[in-house]
Motif scaffolding. Structure first.
Motif, mmCIF file in Angstrom:
data_model
loop_
_atom_site.group_PDB
_atom_site.id
_atom_site.type_symbol
_atom_site.label_atom_id
_atom_site.label_comp_id
_atom_site.label_asym_id
_atom_site.label_seq_id
_atom_site.Cartn_x
_atom_site.Cartn_y
_atom_site.Cartn_z
ATOM 1 N N LYS A 130 -26.030 18.036 13.187
ATOM 2 C CA LYS A 130 -26.074 17.257 11.945
ATOM 3 C C LYS A 130 -26.092 18.171 10.718
ATOM 4 N N GLU A 131 -26.827 19.266 10.810
ATOM 5 C CA GLU A 131 -26.896 20.196 9.680
ATOM 6 C C GLU A 131 -25.547 20.860 9.442
ATOM 7 N N ALA A 132 -24.829 21.164 10.514
ATOM 8 C CA ALA A 132 -23.485 21.723 10.352
ATOM 9 C C ALA A 132 -22.587 20.736 9.610
ATOM 10 N N GLN A 133 -22.644 19.470 9.995
ATOM 11 C CA GLN A 133 -21.838 18.449 9.320
ATOM 12 C C GLN A 133 -22.225 18.349 7.839
ATOM 13 N N ARG A 134 -23.512 18.401 7.570
ATOM 14 C CA ARG A 134 -23.970 18.298 6.180
ATOM 15 C C ARG A 134 -23.463 19.466 5.341
ATOM 16 N N LEU A 135 -23.567 20.671 5.900
ATOM 17 C CA LEU A 135 -23.140 21.855 5.161
ATOM 18 C C LEU A 135 -21.642 21.841 4.902
ATOM 19 N N TYR A 136 -20.873 21.410 5.858
ATOM 20 C CA TYR A 136 -19.430 21.283 5.625
ATOM 21 C C TYR A 136 -19.147 20.249 4.537
ATOM 22 N N GLY A 137 -19.978 19.222 4.475
ATOM 23 C CA GLY A 137 -19.836 18.236 3.408
ATOM 24 C C GLY A 137 -20.107 18.842 2.038
ATOM 25 N N VAL A 138 -21.133 19.686 1.956
ATOM 26 C CA VAL A 138 -21.439 20.392 0.704
ATOM 27 C C VAL A 138 -20.247 21.259 0.299
ATOM 28 N N LEU A 139 -19.712 21.989 1.251
ATOM 29 C CA LEU A 139 -18.574 22.864 0.981
ATOM 30 C C LEU A 139 -17.350 22.060 0.566
ATOM 31 N N ASP A 140 -17.120 20.933 1.221
ATOM 32 C CA ASP A 140 -15.960 20.102 0.898
ATOM 33 C C ASP A 140 -16.049 19.562 -0.525
ATOM 34 N N ARG A 141 -17.243 19.138 -0.930
ATOM 35 C CA ARG A 141 -17.413 18.624 -2.296
ATOM 36 C C ARG A 141 -17.227 19.734 -3.325
ATOM 37 N N ARG A 142 -17.698 20.932 -3.009
ATOM 38 C CA ARG A 142 -17.534 22.048 -3.937
ATOM 39 C C ARG A 142 -16.057 22.369 -4.157
#
Length: 209
Positions: A130-142
């Protein structure tokens, strides 16, 4: 001349990619972590934490451990790979710290539980997946409105990209993160990245989504 002590890991690839991008001459010293060579007393003198990568700059005699510190050192040494604009400079530092404090360590845990030890710890698999998915989401938004993390290609991208190159180990489908995928492919197309990825030379090819 830079002496690079490294192995084929995301952290190791950060430095070999940066050296290739900068065109600095370097000699590779293989530290085979599968054989615990990082615990050799000779390597401990260079890297007190027994981790790769580490460098020795023959020009100055300085040795450095920790990939983030090495990237900052190389950027300062050459005056490259960091934005000249003050605001963008600190954005690059900000996202470098994000990688060092989150994207790297958490994805490393995802590798451990999801790739190497699947089925042994369901709670850990769920937590780090779940944390991996969240971090990729942060990166995608950036990356939604810019090509690179600080607006221009920098050590922040060089630090982050090798961890994204293990997306398959992390159970990540990059089609779910289109901005990350475009950024990933953009960086993967760079000749210096392609060369720096396969250090030490093993014929490793960049995984493509």
């Amino acid at each position: 001349m830079i002496d690079l002590y490294t192995w084929s890991t995301p952290n190791g690839r950060k430095v070999s990619i940066a050296l290739e991008e900068l065109g600095l001459p370097y000699t590779v010293h293989e530290i085979d972590i599968t054989k615990d060579e990082q615990f050799a007393p000779e390597f401990l003198k260079i890297s007190p934490n027994n981790k790769i990568p580490a460098i020795v700059d023959r020009d100055t005699g300085m040795s450095l451990m920790e990939s983030g510190a090495i990237l900052l050192y190389l950027a300062k040494k050459t005056g490259r790979l960091m934005p000249a604009d003050d605001a963008r400079y600190w954005q690059a530092v900000e996202w470098l710290m994000w990688q060092m404090g989150g994207f790297g360590p958490m994805l490393g845990q995802a590798h451990h539980f999801l790739h190497f030890n699947r089925g042994k710890a369901p709670y850990a698999e769920e937590r780090y997946g779940k944390e991996a998915q969240r971090l990729y989401g942060v990166l995608d938004r950036r990356l939604a409105d810019r090509d690179y993390l600080a607006g221009e290609y920098s050590i922040a991208d060089i630090a982050t990209w090798p961890w994204a190159s293990r997306f398959e180990w992390q159970g990540i489908d990059l089609t779910r993160f289109p901005n990350v995928r475009a950024w990933y492919e953009r960086i993967a197309s760079r000749p210096a990245v392609q060369k720096g990825y396969d250090v030490p030379a093993r014929g490793n090819r960049i995984p493509m989504p």
